[in-house]
Design a protein around this motif. Structure first.
Motif, PDB file in Angstrom:
ATOM      1  N   MET A 131      -4.947 -11.813  -7.859  1.00 41.58           N
ATOM      2  CA  MET A 131      -5.064 -11.096  -6.519  1.00 41.58           C
ATOM      3  C   MET A 131      -4.102  -9.644  -6.656  1.00 41.58           C
ATOM      4  N   ILE A 132      -3.353  -9.483  -7.483  1.00 41.68           N
ATOM      5  CA  ILE A 132      -2.752  -8.054  -7.453  1.00 41.68           C
ATOM      6  C   ILE A 132      -3.650  -6.930  -8.438  1.00 41.68           C
ATOM      7  N   HIS A 133      -3.955  -7.698  -9.460  1.00 45.30           N
ATOM      8  CA  HIS A 133      -4.593  -6.782 -10.678  1.00 45.30           C
ATOM      9  C   HIS A 133      -5.464  -5.868 -10.086  1.00 45.30           C
ATOM     10  N   ASP A 134      -5.356  -4.678 -10.406  1.00 43.24           N
ATOM     11  CA  ASP A 134      -6.499  -3.500  -9.855  1.00 43.24           C
ATOM     12  C   ASP A 134      -6.131  -3.209  -8.277  1.00 43.24           C
ATOM     13  N   VAL A 135      -5.224  -3.764  -7.669  1.00 41.08           N
ATOM     14  CA  VAL A 135      -5.046  -3.116  -6.507  1.00 41.08           C
ATOM     15  C   VAL A 135      -4.967  -1.705  -6.314  1.00 41.08           C
ATOM     16  N   VAL A 187       1.380  -3.460  -8.721  1.00 37.88           N
ATOM     17  CA  VAL A 187       2.622  -4.375  -8.618  1.00 37.88           C
ATOM     18  C   VAL A 187       3.419  -3.723  -7.096  1.00 37.88           C
ATOM     19  N   ASP A 188       3.705  -2.199  -7.323  1.00 38.01           N
ATOM     20  CA  ASP A 188       4.402  -1.965  -6.269  1.00 38.01           C
ATOM     21  C   ASP A 188       3.782  -1.971  -4.854  1.00 38.01           C
ATOM     22  N   ALA A 218       1.578  -4.337  -3.896  1.00 36.85           N
ATOM     23  CA  ALA A 218       1.654  -5.736  -3.470  1.00 36.85           C
ATOM     24  C   ALA A 218       2.792  -6.213  -3.236  1.00 36.85           C
ATOM     25  N   TRP A 219       3.857  -5.856  -3.692  1.00 42.16           N
ATOM     26  CA  TRP A 219       5.240  -6.159  -3.438  1.00 42.16           C
ATOM     27  C   TRP A 219       5.660  -5.588  -2.074  1.00 42.16           C
ATOM     28  N   ASN A 220       5.409  -4.501  -1.790  1.00 37.95           N
ATOM     29  CA  ASN A 220       5.599  -3.965  -0.748  1.00 37.95           C
ATOM     30  C   ASN A 220       4.899  -4.561   0.403  1.00 37.95           C
ATOM     31  N   LEU A 221       3.671  -4.830   0.252  1.00 39.95           N
ATOM     32  CA  LEU A 221       3.120  -5.620   1.205  1.00 39.95           C
ATOM     33  C   LEU A 221       3.734  -7.040   1.525  1.00 39.95           C
ATOM     34  N   LEU A 222       3.939  -7.536   0.573  1.00 40.65           N
ATOM     35  CA  LEU A 222       4.612  -8.968   0.406  1.00 40.65           C
ATOM     36  C   LEU A 222       5.887  -9.092   1.343  1.00 40.65           C
ATOM     37  N   MET A 223       6.643  -7.762   1.271  1.00 40.84           N
ATOM     38  CA  MET A 223       8.064  -7.550   1.628  1.00 40.84           C
ATOM     39  C   MET A 223       8.085  -7.373   3.288  1.00 40.84           C
ATOM     40  N   ASP A 224       6.732  -7.068   3.786  1.00 34.39           N
ATOM     41  CA  ASP A 224       6.542  -6.709   5.170  1.00 34.39           C
ATOM     42  C   ASP A 224       6.928  -8.062   5.796  1.00 34.39           C
ATOM     43  N   PRO A 225       7.786  -7.730   6.972  1.00 30.04           N
ATOM     44  CA  PRO A 225       8.194  -8.730   7.855  1.00 30.04           C
ATOM     45  C   PRO A 225       6.921  -9.905   8.385  1.00 30.04           C
TER      46      PRO A 225
END
Length: 80
Positions: free
Chosen positions: A1-5, A37-38, A40-47
């Motif tokens: 799901m992250i590849h090529d975001v 990666v950046d 996707a990770w930032n989105l996942l860290m959203d409250p």
């Protein structure tokens, strides 16, 4: 799901050759992959995703391990 975001549609080599700001940001290495990666990770860290994170890792050690697996998986897709 992250590849090529947010993939810009050109190769990493082209981004480096054009001196794209994303290439500069990531030191001309695995540019599109690091960006994916950046983002996707930032989105996942959203409250808003706190509950999702709780199902993925229960503590900082698990979070660190999950991130490393995520990074390794996406970086492995860099075909140079």
């Amino acid at each position: 799901m992250i590849h090529d975001v947010d993939h810009p549609g050109v190769s990493n080599m082209q981004l480096v050759k054009e001196r794209d700001e994303m290439a500069d940001l990531y030191g001309n290495k695995s540019v599109a992959e690091q960006n994916s990666v950046d983002l996707a990770w930032n989105l996942l860290m959203d409250p808003a995703y706190r509950n999702l994170r709780a199902t993925m890792f229960a503590n900082e050690a698990e979070k660190k391990r999950f991130r490393q697996l995520l990074v390794n998986s996406v970086m492995a897709t860099d075909i140079f």
